[in-house]
Every structure is written in C-alpha cells, then in structure tokens.
Design a protein around this motif. Structure first.
Motif, PDB file in Angstrom:
ATOM      1  N   VAL A 192      12.141  -4.992 -28.080  1.00 13.86           N
ATOM      2  CA  VAL A 192      13.375  -5.402 -28.949  1.00 13.86           C
ATOM      3  C   VAL A 192      13.951  -6.666 -28.397  1.00 13.86           C
ATOM      4  CG1 VAL A 192      15.222  -4.226 -27.635  1.00 13.86           C
ATOM      5  CG2 VAL A 192      15.559  -4.728 -29.901  1.00 13.86           C
ATOM      6  N   TYR A 242       9.011   4.064 -22.668  1.00 16.88           N
ATOM      7  CA  TYR A 242       9.377   2.905 -23.346  1.00 16.88           C
ATOM      8  C   TYR A 242       8.533   2.986 -24.435  1.00 16.88           C
ATOM      9  CZ  TYR A 242      12.799   1.759 -19.683  1.00 16.88           C
ATOM     10  OH  TYR A 242      13.597   1.499 -18.783  1.00 16.88           O
ATOM     11  N   ARG A 257      11.958  -4.067 -23.194  1.00 18.00           N
ATOM     12  CA  ARG A 257      11.279  -2.844 -23.892  1.00 18.00           C
ATOM     13  C   ARG A 257      12.559  -2.072 -24.400  1.00 18.00           C
ATOM     14  NH1 ARG A 257       7.841  -0.569 -19.076  1.00 18.00           N
ATOM     15  NH2 ARG A 257      10.070  -0.764 -17.861  1.00 18.00           N
ATOM     16  N   LYS A 258      12.037  -1.275 -25.445  1.00 23.65           N
ATOM     17  CA  LYS A 258      12.796  -0.068 -26.106  1.00 23.65           C
ATOM     18  C   LYS A 258      12.645   0.937 -25.538  1.00 23.65           C
ATOM     19  CE  LYS A 258      12.869  -0.238 -30.643  1.00 23.65           C
ATOM     20  NZ  LYS A 258      12.395   0.031 -32.244  1.00 23.65           N
ATOM     21  N   LYS A 264      23.383  -3.341 -27.209  1.00 19.64           N
ATOM     22  CA  LYS A 264      21.866  -2.366 -27.565  1.00 19.64           C
ATOM     23  C   LYS A 264      21.899  -1.253 -26.509  1.00 19.64           C
ATOM     24  CE  LYS A 264      19.527  -6.011 -30.299  1.00 19.64           C
ATOM     25  NZ  LYS A 264      19.181  -7.309 -30.278  1.00 19.64           N
ATOM     26  N   ILE A 321      19.339   1.787 -27.953  1.00 17.91           N
ATOM     27  CA  ILE A 321      18.039   1.219 -28.025  1.00 17.91           C
ATOM     28  C   ILE A 321      17.269   0.626 -26.902  1.00 17.91           C
ATOM     29  CG2 ILE A 321      16.862  -1.130 -29.292  1.00 17.91           C
ATOM     30  CD1 ILE A 321      19.534  -0.969 -30.986  1.00 17.91           C
ATOM     31  N   THR A 322      18.037   0.096 -25.547  1.00 16.43           N
ATOM     32  CA  THR A 322      17.355  -0.076 -24.552  1.00 16.43           C
ATOM     33  C   THR A 322      18.275   0.439 -23.237  1.00 16.43           C
ATOM     34  OG1 THR A 322      16.235  -1.870 -23.187  1.00 16.43           O
ATOM     35  CG2 THR A 322      18.550  -2.286 -24.403  1.00 16.43           C
TER      36      THR A 322
END
Length: 180
Positions: free
Chosen positions: A120, A116, A46-47, A164, A169-170
């Motif tokens: 990704v 979230y 999940r992002k 990331k 991003i996460t």
C-alpha cells in the motif's frame, strides 16, 4: 510551460523538499512557480493480510502516542493537550467502531508472508497554490513549503500512514519503516 502535462519522478524525502531540490538543479524559480501544479511524495509499505491479521482494541497510550506522532510530523513539535484531544476526536469520528479504536497486528497464515500480503502507498500531496508559488519565487526553505501545505490542508506521509493503521490496512511498524 507549453501547455503539456508532464509527470516526472525525483528522489527526495518529502513533497516539501522537492521544490528546493529542483531549484538546486538550476530550475528557474519563476518558471517553476508558473509551471508546477502539485508534488506527490510516496513510499510503499506492506499491507496486513486480511485473512489472518489480529484486531485488538488500541490502548490509551497507543492512541496518545500515535496522536503525538501525527501532530509532530506536521508541526515539528509535540501537541498540547487540546491538539491531542482534537486529533483523537477526529479519529473516533472517522475510524471508531462503537466509539473504540482498533489496531491490527500481523499473524501469518498459508495465504500470506508472515502476516503481510501486498503493498500500500503512503502519500503526501503538496498543491502549488498562490502561497506556495510565492514561496518558490523567494527560494524558501522546505520547512516553509511544509507549513504552507499544512495550513492549506495537506497531510504528511506519516499522517496518511497512521490513518491507514487506524483503518486496519497496515501497522505502525510498517509506517515507522517507511517514514523514518
């Protein structure tokens, strides 16, 4: 082998394990080494929601812990002091803002699902080089494919995930879930 590009899926835990799995499925090692170009392993995670994620400066212990995981995922052991310093220096060069590294955390808002939004991919790409072709022909263990890939610049899924995380991003919880 006939000049056609074929893309296929196979369930394995990593790119390095794929060759062993194909050989276990009675694919001839010599033919495999000639036909295979690359192996891409992936996991979805999940992002973080860009609208509400909270940005905090990473603590020294957070960064060192992530550096340990980053190194361990490719070498199977913890880094020495020099390796840890080099990893963190690379991160500061690539991801730092004003020489500080930040981590983002889920919060939750009306636009997302508990902090979230979206997915990704975490990836690792094992290119089938001359070294890897020779390993295939000798039915090498998955650890040898991993070592050859790392020596030639491959990054593991966990390393991709950690990068990331450093990009915002996460988060590490998602990386740990995908790369257990």
């Amino acid at each position: 082998m006939t000049g056609h590009l074929v893309l296929s899926t196979l369930h394995t835990n990593s790119a390095a394990e794929t060759v062993s799995r194909l050989i276990d499925m009675d694919v001839t090692a010599f033919n495999l080494s000639d036909a295979l170009l690359a192996i891409l392993a992936q996991r979805l995670t999940r992002k973080l929601c860009p609208a509400c994620s909270r940005k905090d400066e990473a603590s020294h212990s957070d960064i060192e812990g992530m550096a340990d995981e980053y190194y361990h995922s490719s070498h199977g052991k913890l880094p020495g002091k020099h390796e840890r310093i080099e990893i963190i220096k690379k991160w500061r060069d690539n991801f730092a803002e004003n020489d500080k590294l930040f981590l983002r955390h889920p919060v939750g808002c009306k636009l997302c699902n508990a902090g979230y939004k979206g997915m990704v991919g975490l990836y690792e790409l094992l290119e089938v080089t001359g070294t890897v072709k020779q390993l295939i022909r000798t039915h090498a263990a998955a650890s040898e494919y991993l070592s050859a890939g790392i020596a030639e610049g491959m990054i593991t899924m966990k390393q991709d995930g950690i990068e990331k995380v450093l990009r915002g991003i996460t988060d590490m919880e998602q990386v740990h879930g995908a790369c257990a």
